[in-house]
Design an enzyme around this catalytic site. Structure first.
Site, short mmCIF file in Angstrom:
data_model
loop_
_atom_site.label_atom_id
_atom_site.label_comp_id
_atom_site.label_asym_id
_atom_site.label_seq_id
_atom_site.Cartn_x
_atom_site.Cartn_y
_atom_site.Cartn_z
N ARG A 34 107.78 52.63 -157.88
CA ARG A 34 106.67 51.84 -158.44
C ARG A 34 106.30 52.23 -159.86
NH1 ARG A 34 102.74 50.21 -153.45
NH2 ARG A 34 104.37 49.25 -152.23
N ASP A 136 88.43 43.73 -154.53
CA ASP A 136 89.58 44.62 -154.35
C ASP A 136 89.54 45.72 -155.40
OD1 ASP A 136 92.36 44.29 -152.66
OD2 ASP A 136 92.66 45.45 -154.50
C1 SAM Z 1 97.36 45.21 -147.50
S1 SAM Z 1 96.12 44.58 -148.56
C2 SAM Z 1 95.10 43.69 -147.39
C3 SAM Z 1 94.83 42.29 -147.84
C4 SAM Z 1 94.09 41.42 -146.82
N1 SAM Z 1 92.82 41.98 -146.46
C5 SAM Z 1 94.92 41.19 -145.59
O1 SAM Z 1 94.59 41.69 -144.51
O2 SAM Z 1 95.94 40.50 -145.70
C6 SAM Z 1 95.16 46.05 -148.88
C7 SAM Z 1 94.30 45.94 -150.10
O3 SAM Z 1 93.34 46.99 -150.10
C8 SAM Z 1 93.07 47.34 -151.43
N2 SAM Z 1 92.46 48.67 -151.50
C9 SAM Z 1 93.03 49.87 -151.31
N3 SAM Z 1 92.14 50.87 -151.49
C10 SAM Z 1 90.97 50.27 -151.78
C11 SAM Z 1 89.66 50.76 -152.09
N4 SAM Z 1 89.40 52.08 -152.14
N5 SAM Z 1 88.71 49.86 -152.38
C12 SAM Z 1 88.96 48.52 -152.36
N6 SAM Z 1 90.17 48.00 -152.07
C13 SAM Z 1 91.16 48.86 -151.79
C14 SAM Z 1 94.44 47.28 -152.10
O4 SAM Z 1 94.35 47.14 -153.51
C15 SAM Z 1 95.08 46.07 -151.41
O5 SAM Z 1 94.96 44.90 -152.17
#
Ligand code: SAM
Length: 265
Positions: A34, A136
């Site tokens: 990455r 996010d």
């Molecule tokens: C796998 S995606 C989930 C997307 C959607 N909620 C779903 O279930 O399809 C996880 C997301 O969590 C976000 N994320 C990770 N750590 C975070 C944090 N500390 N605060 C806010 N968002 C976070 C990431 O940037 C990513 O976009």
């Protein structure tokens, strides 16, 4: 490209401090993959030099890019359909009045979750009377969510009727893509927010989607996130988690009503 143990540890520590997510040693190859592109963009073929530039050089703008690259953003429209069925039932039982129906997509990634909710609310409530907030950690994901342009593939779970009603099919250079229609986008707002830090003032919600994000956290951090999110759920409202995530043993005070669905009583 190679990445020394020291550089990996430095990146992991910075990422953990910002996001709350631990990068275990097994993720080293993923981190290399990455960060390569970012190093290349800075004209560096040495990943350790890139990490020095970001961490020792305290380059905050570059660190934001690193965090963006290291988050896992996999998502698609109408993922885990049981939640949308539950939401549709909830809307059917809803009495008129009581203000706007508000939903928070609390780790909204590129926005597909928030727009899926929007399609359902527009269908069941109408053009007005509801609001969605998507947040996010990743600024790149927030930008993508605001663009609302997606590969058609991500809409594989979306009904043809919803696709026709709420999305535009791309032509020419946009072939194979869809754009969420402006009218639907009007009630959906996206902003950057870190679940590990005090949250912005976004009001309270009837339903909070906190899906496929807790999985990346250890129990203490998970509990801390839920503690922070809980006051934003209206009494009688619901919290949805991903089906592979569990709040059991966290002592949240929320009541489990169905798999991956919790009520604030
Ligand atoms: C796998 S995606 C989930 C997307 C959607 N909620 C779903 O279930 O399809 C996880 C997301 O969590 C976000 N994320 C990770 N750590 C975070 C944090 N500390 N605060 C806010 N968002 C976070 C990431 O940037 C990513 O976009």
């Amino acid at each position: 490209m190679k990445l020394s143990q020291q550089s990996f540890d430095a990146v992991a520590a910075a990422f953990h401090q910002i996001s709350g997510i631990k990068l275990v040693p097994a993720k080293r190859q993923l981190v290399i993959g990455r960060l390569q592109k970012l190093a290349g963009e800075r004209g560096l073929s040495d990943l350790d030099a890139y990490v020095d530039l970001v961490i020792k050089g305290k380059d905050q703008a570059e660190l934001v890019k690193v965090v963006d690259r290291l988050t896992t953003n996999e998502t698609y429209f109408f993922r885990e359909p049981q939640h949308f069925e539950f939401l549709a039932d909830l809307l059917r039982q809803r009495r008129p009045g009581g203000g706007d129906f508000r939903v928070w997509s609390a780790a909204s990634s590129s926005g597909e979750e928030a727009y899926s909710i929007a399609m359902l609310l527009a269908d069941k409530i109408g053009a007005r009377g509801w609001q969605i907030v998507g947040t996010d950690l990743s600024t790149a994901m927030v930008d993508a969510a605001r663009r609302a342009l997606y590969p058609m593939e991500r809409a594989r779970n979306t009904s043809p009727a919803y696709l026709k009603r709420f999305c535009l099919k791309g032509n020419g250079p946009y072939d194979g893509q869809l754009l969420v229609k402006k009218e639907l986008r009007a009630n959906v707002q996206f902003m950057q927010a870190n679940l590990m830090q005090p949250l912005p003032d976004i009001g309270m919600f009837d339903v909070v989607f906190l899906r496929n994000v807790l999985i990346y956290f250890e129990s203490d951090a998970k509990a801390e996130i839920v503690r922070r999110v809980m006051p934003l759920i209206k009494p009688g409202g619901y919290l949805f988690t991903g089906h592979s995530e569990s709040l059991s043993n966290l002592n949240t005070g929320l009541v489990a009503v169905k798999p991956a669905i919790y009520a604030r009583v």
